[in-house]
Enzyme design. Structure first.
Site, PDB file in Angstrom:
ATOM      1  N   GLU A   1       0.818  -1.213   0.000  1.00 56.98           N
ATOM      2  CA  GLU A   1       0.000   0.000   0.000  1.00 56.98           C
ATOM      3  C   GLU A   1       0.852   1.264   0.000  1.00 56.98           C
ATOM      4  O   GLU A   1       0.323   2.368  -0.209  1.00 56.98           O
ATOM      5  CB  GLU A   1      -0.935   0.000   1.212  1.00 56.98           C
ATOM      6  CG  GLU A   1      -0.248   0.062   2.563  1.00 56.98           C
ATOM      7  CD  GLU A   1       0.226  -1.270   3.090  1.00 56.98           C
ATOM      8  OE1 GLU A   1       0.590  -1.340   4.286  1.00 56.98           O
ATOM      9  OE2 GLU A   1       0.259  -2.249   2.310  1.00 56.98           O
TER      10      GLU A   1
ATOM     11  N   SER B   1       8.836  -9.350   5.722  1.00 64.00           N
ATOM     12  CA  SER B   1       9.564  -9.614   6.963  1.00 64.00           C
ATOM     13  C   SER B   1       9.337 -11.048   7.427  1.00 64.00           C
ATOM     14  O   SER B   1       8.330 -11.683   7.081  1.00 64.00           O
ATOM     15  CB  SER B   1       9.115  -8.641   8.054  1.00 64.00           C
ATOM     16  OG  SER B   1       7.781  -8.935   8.457  1.00 64.00           O
TER      17      SER B   1
ATOM     18  N   CYS C   1      16.352  -6.559   0.695  1.00 65.55           N
ATOM     19  CA  CYS C   1      16.522  -7.783   1.476  1.00 65.55           C
ATOM     20  C   CYS C   1      17.883  -8.417   1.217  1.00 65.55           C
ATOM     21  O   CYS C   1      18.332  -9.269   1.980  1.00 65.55           O
ATOM     22  CB  CYS C   1      15.412  -8.781   1.190  1.00 65.55           C
ATOM     23  SG  CYS C   1      15.423  -9.438  -0.483  1.00 65.55           S
TER      24      CYS C   1
ATOM     25  N   GLU D   1      16.938  -6.901  11.772  1.00 67.75           N
ATOM     26  CA  GLU D   1      16.978  -6.485  10.375  1.00 67.75           C
ATOM     27  C   GLU D   1      16.576  -5.009  10.340  1.00 67.75           C
ATOM     28  O   GLU D   1      15.402  -4.662  10.450  1.00 67.75           O
ATOM     29  CB  GLU D   1      16.021  -7.309   9.519  1.00 67.75           C
ATOM     30  CG  GLU D   1      16.108  -6.931   8.052  1.00 67.75           C
ATOM     31  CD  GLU D   1      15.101  -7.651   7.178  1.00 67.75           C
ATOM     32  OE1 GLU D   1      15.348  -7.770   5.971  1.00 67.75           O
ATOM     33  OE2 GLU D   1      14.051  -8.072   7.699  1.00 67.75           O
TER      34      GLU D   1
END
Length: 494
Positions: free
Chosen positions: A176, A226, A281, A379
């Site tokens: 979104e 994630s 990533c 992360e």
């Protein structure tokens, strides 16, 4: 204010829920558009459209499906500038960076166009007397993709190109945060000749995701995001018997041995750590400096950070743009504020552009990071590069292998034997040797190990074709009726 619509049954469709979600301009901090989050009914309508389109699209010849991919590839190539500009406007990355994303997406279209060859099965004549056996691969039906904000063009193409060319129909739920590119790609697929309903887009949030997962008509789910969400999607969808590939988080280590060329290693660390503001990533987030490499490497990285031009995509000199949102920028900055005993060598919060209205944070370098620090364990997904110092190769290897994640890793060395031993020993899905971001080319497959992947098949490439098809084995005989008889024994193959 511009509304970014859904794409259902071959046309842009306005949302009806009234639940608006803002789309920001990360470079200015201003809202530039909004989506109206899909209701469960609207998401179900997209699935129903895909289900209706499936029989005819599945029946289309492999040549026909490949032809659509060829045409789509040409349309994407012809509209590179428009697509890259749209990615940049909503994500914040530079137009050049967005163009690089698009180039890798084009590779996936090109691979998918080879499906007439890649989907060939096997055939064994005379497996038994008068009996032939052959294998074929068939599509699953309606499949869905849930994609992240950091690659709004490339990651969807990782999924839907293979899915469509295999004969499936597809429902995409893009992020979104930067949803417009999905609609542009949908229209290009329409122009390429894809039948209405074969590709649908629902804009939305958790409700749309859960509706897709729970729909009995959706046969498979592809996800990138994630680790906590990947795990939750995998568990919820597999509990309903669906096929799932859910790619999660990462903590990518770059091991630098004492014999490495320090200048080349520093160039690689800066490129892989700060490209796209670290929102990748496959970004290098930890440099593991072995022995005597540490001091000169940290100095070299620090010197290069000073030359990085941070700014909006409208600045032709900008090399690194803003982060995706104010909340995410503040979260990443919080790691620097709470660095503890680690040494903040370069603090991105001090960059002049952070005083402006956009979601900017300068490139940051933190040295001597303890392995129990959140700088190492989390992360971060931002322009923060941590340096962990170790004395030996064995300690470096143990650090990588002990980590929760196993997405990508790299080693920098001039010693071929050490490099070969590393790629043999390391517990990780993608390995680079003097390559900091080892994203495989499209004719291999992408994906990590451990908590970086939930599912048994990686994304795109050969494993992507396997994921979106299932194997069927046919055993065939055309006997002479005069020789037919009853035989209750076990089938013979000799």
């Amino acid at each position: 204010m511009r509304e970014i619509k859904h794409w259902i049954d071959g046309t842009a469709t306005a949302g009806t829920s009234g639940h608006q979600l803002p789309v920001w301009d990360p470079a200015t901090g201003e809202q530039q558009a909004y989506i109206v989050a899909a209701t469960a009914a609207e998401t179900a309508a997209a699935v129903a459209s895909a289900k209706k389109a499936f029989p005819a699209w599945r029946a289309a010849s492999l040549s026909r499906r490949a032809e659509v991919m060829f045409r789509f590839r040409e349309l994407v190539d012809a509209n590179r500038k428009e697509i890259a500009t749209l990615v940049s406007a909503e994500h914040g990355k530079t137009v050049a960076d967005a163009g690089g994303e698009l180039a890798r997406g084009l590779e996936n279209i090109e691979f998918a166009a080879g499906a007439p060859h890649l989907l060939k099965g096997g055939y064994s004549e005379q497996a038994s007397t008068g009996v032939d056996v052959y294998s074929i691969r068939q599509p699953l039906g309606v499949v869905a993709g849930i994609t992240p904000f950091n690659f709004p063009a490339m990651v969807p193409m990782w999924m839907f190109c293979n899915a469509l060319v295999c004969g499936n129909t597809f429902v995409l739920k893009p992020s979104e945060k930067d949803p417009s590119v999905a609609l542009l790609l949908a229209d290009l697929l329409r122009q390429a000749g894809l039948p209405d309903g074969a590709f649908n887009v629902v804009q939305g949030d958790r409700l749309a995701v859960e509706t897709l997962i729970d729909s009995p008509d959706v046969q498979a789910i592809s996800f990138v995001g994630s680790t906590p969400i990947a795990r939750a999607i995998y568990q919820r969808a597999t509990a309903q018997g669906k096929r799932v590939q859910a790619l999660g988080g990462a903590k990518n280590h770059m091991v630098v041995l004492p014999d490495a060329d320090i200048g080349s290693a520093a160039d690689a660390a800066v490129s892989a750590g700060y490209g796209s503001a670290g929102e990748r990533c496959m970004a290098v987030s930890v440099v593991v400096a072995v022995g005597a490499s540490a001091d000169p490497l940290v100095d070299a990285i620090k010197e290069r950070i000073g030359r990085i031009a941070v700014g909006p995509a409208s600045d032709p000199n900008a090399e690194m743009g803003p982060l995706i949102s104010r909340e995410h920028r503040d979260k990443v900055a919080g790691y620097l504020a709470d660095a503890g005993s680690a040494e903040v060598v370069v603090d991105g919060r001090d960059a002049p552009i952070t005083d402006g209205p956009g979601f900017f944070l300068g490139a940051s370098l933190v040295d001597k990071v303890p392995t129990d620090s959140p700088l190492y364990t989390d992360e971060i997904f931002g322009p923060v590069l941590s340096v962990v110092r170790v004395d030996t190769y064995e300690q470096a290897l143990d650090l990588v292998n002990s980590n929760e994640y196993g997405n990508g890793t790299a080693i920098f060395t001039r010693d071929g034997g050490a490099a070969r031993q590393f790629q043999y020993d390391v517990v990780c899905g993608m390995v680079g040797v003097n390559v900091p971001v080892p994203v495989p080319v499209a004719y291999y497959s992408f994906g990590g190990w451990k908590s970086s992947l939930f599912g048994d098949l990686h994304m795109y490439g050969p494993e992507g074709l396997q994921f979106y098809t299932r194997s069927k084995v046919v055993t065939s005989r055309w006997p002479d009726p005069a020789t037919s008889e009853v035989d209750l024994g076990f089938p013979k193959v000799r």
